[in-house]
Scaffold this motif. Structure first.
Motif, PDB file in Angstrom:
ATOM      1  N   LEU A   1      43.916  45.348  38.227  1.00  0.00           N
ATOM      2  CA  LEU A   1      43.998  43.895  38.048  1.00  0.00           C
ATOM      3  C   LEU A   1      43.015  43.318  38.145  1.00  0.00           C
ATOM      4  O   LEU A   1      41.955  43.356  38.920  1.00  0.00           O
ATOM      5  CB  LEU A   1      44.837  43.498  39.509  1.00  0.00           C
ATOM      6  CG  LEU A   1      46.328  44.221  39.583  1.00  0.00           C
ATOM      7  CD1 LEU A   1      47.049  43.767  40.607  1.00  0.00           C
ATOM      8  CD2 LEU A   1      47.310  43.784  38.271  1.00  0.00           C
ATOM      9  N   THR A   2      42.574  42.491  36.972  1.00  0.00           N
ATOM     10  CA  THR A   2      41.314  41.741  37.128  1.00  0.00           C
ATOM     11  C   THR A   2      41.462  40.296  36.569  1.00  0.00           C
ATOM     12  O   THR A   2      42.620  40.158  36.014  1.00  0.00           O
ATOM     13  CB  THR A   2      40.278  42.180  36.054  1.00  0.00           C
ATOM     14  OG1 THR A   2      40.864  42.369  34.741  1.00  0.00           O
ATOM     15  CG2 THR A   2      39.929  43.836  36.517  1.00  0.00           C
ATOM     16  N   ARG A   3      40.771  39.458  37.294  1.00  0.00           N
ATOM     17  CA  ARG A   3      40.728  38.043  36.710  1.00  0.00           C
ATOM     18  C   ARG A   3      39.834  37.833  35.547  1.00  0.00           C
ATOM     19  O   ARG A   3      38.997  38.710  35.259  1.00  0.00           O
ATOM     20  CB  ARG A   3      40.101  37.290  37.746  1.00  0.00           C
ATOM     21  CG  ARG A   3      40.528  35.954  38.155  1.00  0.00           C
ATOM     22  CD  ARG A   3      39.799  35.107  38.954  1.00  0.00           C
ATOM     23  NE  ARG A   3      40.739  34.547  39.998  1.00  0.00           N
ATOM     24  CZ  ARG A   3      40.360  33.550  40.982  1.00  0.00           C
ATOM     25  NH1 ARG A   3      39.119  33.407  41.316  1.00  0.00           N
ATOM     26  NH2 ARG A   3      41.211  33.170  41.682  1.00  0.00           N
ATOM     27  N   GLY A   4      40.280  37.022  34.575  1.00  0.00           N
ATOM     28  CA  GLY A   4      39.411  36.649  33.411  1.00  0.00           C
ATOM     29  C   GLY A   4      38.079  36.128  33.695  1.00  0.00           C
ATOM     30  O   GLY A   4      37.820  35.779  34.663  1.00  0.00           O
ATOM     31  N   GLU A   5      37.284  36.724  32.653  1.00  0.00           N
ATOM     32  CA  GLU A   5      35.739  36.024  32.609  1.00  0.00           C
ATOM     33  C   GLU A   5      35.728  34.785  32.305  1.00  0.00           C
ATOM     34  O   GLU A   5      36.160  34.224  31.622  1.00  0.00           O
ATOM     35  CB  GLU A   5      34.909  36.971  31.793  1.00  0.00           C
ATOM     36  CG  GLU A   5      35.098  38.524  32.158  1.00  0.00           C
ATOM     37  CD  GLU A   5      34.171  38.868  33.588  1.00  0.00           C
ATOM     38  OE1 GLU A   5      33.203  38.000  33.851  1.00  0.00           O
ATOM     39  OE2 GLU A   5      34.859  39.526  34.348  1.00  0.00           O
TER      40      GLU A   5
ATOM     41  N   SER B   1      35.741  28.110  29.067  1.00  0.00           N
ATOM     42  CA  SER B   1      36.679  28.288  30.283  1.00  0.00           C
ATOM     43  C   SER B   1      36.773  26.783  31.115  1.00  0.00           C
ATOM     44  O   SER B   1      35.669  26.259  30.887  1.00  0.00           O
ATOM     45  CB  SER B   1      36.214  29.373  31.256  1.00  0.00           C
ATOM     46  OG  SER B   1      36.194  30.476  30.639  1.00  0.00           O
TER      47      SER B   1
ATOM     48  N   LYS C   1      31.615  31.232  39.281  1.00  0.00           N
ATOM     49  CA  LYS C   1      31.814  32.667  39.351  1.00  0.00           C
ATOM     50  C   LYS C   1      31.665  33.065  40.723  1.00  0.00           C
ATOM     51  O   LYS C   1      32.304  34.137  41.130  1.00  0.00           O
ATOM     52  CB  LYS C   1      30.865  33.368  38.303  1.00  0.00           C
ATOM     53  CG  LYS C   1      31.011  33.288  37.118  1.00  0.00           C
ATOM     54  CD  LYS C   1      30.138  33.990  36.229  1.00  0.00           C
ATOM     55  CE  LYS C   1      30.200  33.997  34.617  1.00  0.00           C
ATOM     56  NZ  LYS C   1      29.150  34.595  33.926  1.00  0.00           N
TER      57      LYS C   1
ATOM     58  N   ARG D   1      34.669  32.262  42.804  1.00  0.00           N
ATOM     59  CA  ARG D   1      35.814  33.028  42.493  1.00  0.00           C
ATOM     60  C   ARG D   1      35.718  34.538  42.998  1.00  0.00           C
ATOM     61  O   ARG D   1      36.702  34.933  43.196  1.00  0.00           O
ATOM     62  CB  ARG D   1      36.218  33.264  40.892  1.00  0.00           C
ATOM     63  CG  ARG D   1      36.781  31.850  40.439  1.00  0.00           C
ATOM     64  CD  ARG D   1      36.909  31.788  38.923  1.00  0.00           C
ATOM     65  NE  ARG D   1      37.466  32.849  38.251  1.00  0.00           N
ATOM     66  CZ  ARG D   1      37.874  33.087  37.076  1.00  0.00           C
ATOM     67  NH1 ARG D   1      37.853  31.946  36.345  1.00  0.00           N
ATOM     68  NH2 ARG D   1      38.311  34.416  36.624  1.00  0.00           N
TER      69      ARG D   1
ATOM     70  N   GLU E   1      36.654  34.372  46.633  1.00  0.00           N
ATOM     71  CA  GLU E   1      38.344  34.290  46.785  1.00  0.00           C
ATOM     72  C   GLU E   1      38.797  35.713  46.489  1.00  0.00           C
ATOM     73  O   GLU E   1      39.654  36.033  47.126  1.00  0.00           O
ATOM     74  CB  GLU E   1      38.710  33.272  45.947  1.00  0.00           C
ATOM     75  CG  GLU E   1      38.355  32.107  46.097  1.00  0.00           C
ATOM     76  CD  GLU E   1      38.919  30.851  44.945  1.00  0.00           C
ATOM     77  OE1 GLU E   1      39.512  31.373  43.985  1.00  0.00           O
ATOM     78  OE2 GLU E   1      38.984  29.557  45.437  1.00  0.00           O
ATOM     79  N   ASP E   2      38.259  36.149  45.487  1.00  0.00           N
ATOM     80  CA  ASP E   2      38.742  37.727  45.068  1.00  0.00           C
ATOM     81  C   ASP E   2      38.654  38.831  46.326  1.00  0.00           C
ATOM     82  O   ASP E   2      39.352  39.493  46.532  1.00  0.00           O
ATOM     83  CB  ASP E   2      38.111  38.144  43.894  1.00  0.00           C
ATOM     84  CG  ASP E   2      38.824  37.584  42.334  1.00  0.00           C
ATOM     85  OD1 ASP E   2      39.875  36.717  42.780  1.00  0.00           O
ATOM     86  OD2 ASP E   2      38.220  37.639  41.432  1.00  0.00           O
TER      87      ASP E   2
ATOM     88  N   LYS F   1      40.796  37.913  49.245  1.00  0.00           N
ATOM     89  CA  LYS F   1      42.113  38.039  48.904  1.00  0.00           C
ATOM     90  C   LYS F   1      42.394  39.747  49.058  1.00  0.00           C
ATOM     91  O   LYS F   1      43.475  40.228  49.616  1.00  0.00           O
ATOM     92  CB  LYS F   1      42.551  37.752  47.397  1.00  0.00           C
ATOM     93  CG  LYS F   1      44.047  37.910  47.023  1.00  0.00           C
ATOM     94  CD  LYS F   1      44.348  37.456  45.573  1.00  0.00           C
ATOM     95  CE  LYS F   1      45.712  37.988  45.140  1.00  0.00           C
ATOM     96  NZ  LYS F   1      45.997  37.660  43.970  1.00  0.00           N
TER      97      LYS F   1
END
Length: 194
Positions: free
Chosen positions: A101-105, A110, A122, A125, A128-129, A132
């Motif tokens: 599971l990855t977040r979009g670049e 964007s 970046k 985010r 945050e990742d 989490k």
């Protein structure tokens, strides 16, 4: 050979039809026996063909093939399906770490909040990742860890007396809360106890 009653009844009807067609043909048309015999033969052949369509089919008495031996009903096939067979542990608690599971670049098109640069966003985010993922791992460590009820029972004193029943919580442990719900912290000065 056992013939079901409906087929037996149908065969008798066909035989009656044959008799009804043949006898008057010989009696009334004795001058033209050839034409009548052809017509009668066609009718008889049609009756026999239609009667044989209702006769039970014969099963070959040889050995069964592997395909027919393994044939299962539709419902047995559906209910025996294991949809998680390829990855049996994909819904277990903690399986998120095995998934990709990855977040979009962030690209040039964007969304970037006002007041932040792409690099700052970046970093935000990524933080945050990480938070989490750390929280998830913290909860995974707690999964499946249970307290022995017998130990809780003994600690409470249930096995030696009933004093626990007279306590305000009646022997239950209360959860810690984030806030002070006693109401003392937000009272005006004149209402606080000294």
């Amino acid at each position: 050979l056992v013939v079901p009653s409906i087929i037996h009844h149908f065969l008798l009807q066909q035989l009656g039809l044959i008799i009804v067609v043949i006898i008057p043909t010989f009696v009334n048309n004795s001058s033209q026996p050839t034409k009548t015999m052809k017509t009668s033969a066609l009718i008889i052949a049609g009756c026999v063909a239609s009667a044989s369509a209702f006769a039970p089919s014969q099963q070959p008495s040889g050995s069964t093939t592997q395909l027919s031996a393994e044939k299962k009903s539709f419902f047995k096939t559906v209910f025996d399906m294991d949809l998680f067979a390829p990855k049996a542990d994909q819904n277990d608690y903690g399986a998120r770490s095995k998934k990709t599971l990855t977040r979009g670049e962030i690209t040039g098109k964007s969304y970037i909040p006002a007041g932040l640069t792409a690099e700052q966003y970046k970093k935000l985010r990524a933080a945050e990742d990480k938070k989490k993922a750390d929280n998830y791992q913290r909860n995974v460590k707690k999964a499946g860890v249970f307290e022995d009820y017998t130990e809780f029972y003994k600690k409470r004193g249930t096995d030696v007396g009933e004093s626990w029943f007279k306590s305000p919580t009646r022997g239950h442990r209360m959860a810690k809360t984030k806030y002070d719900w006693s109401g003392d912290s937000d009272k005006p000065l004149w209402a606080k106890k000294k």
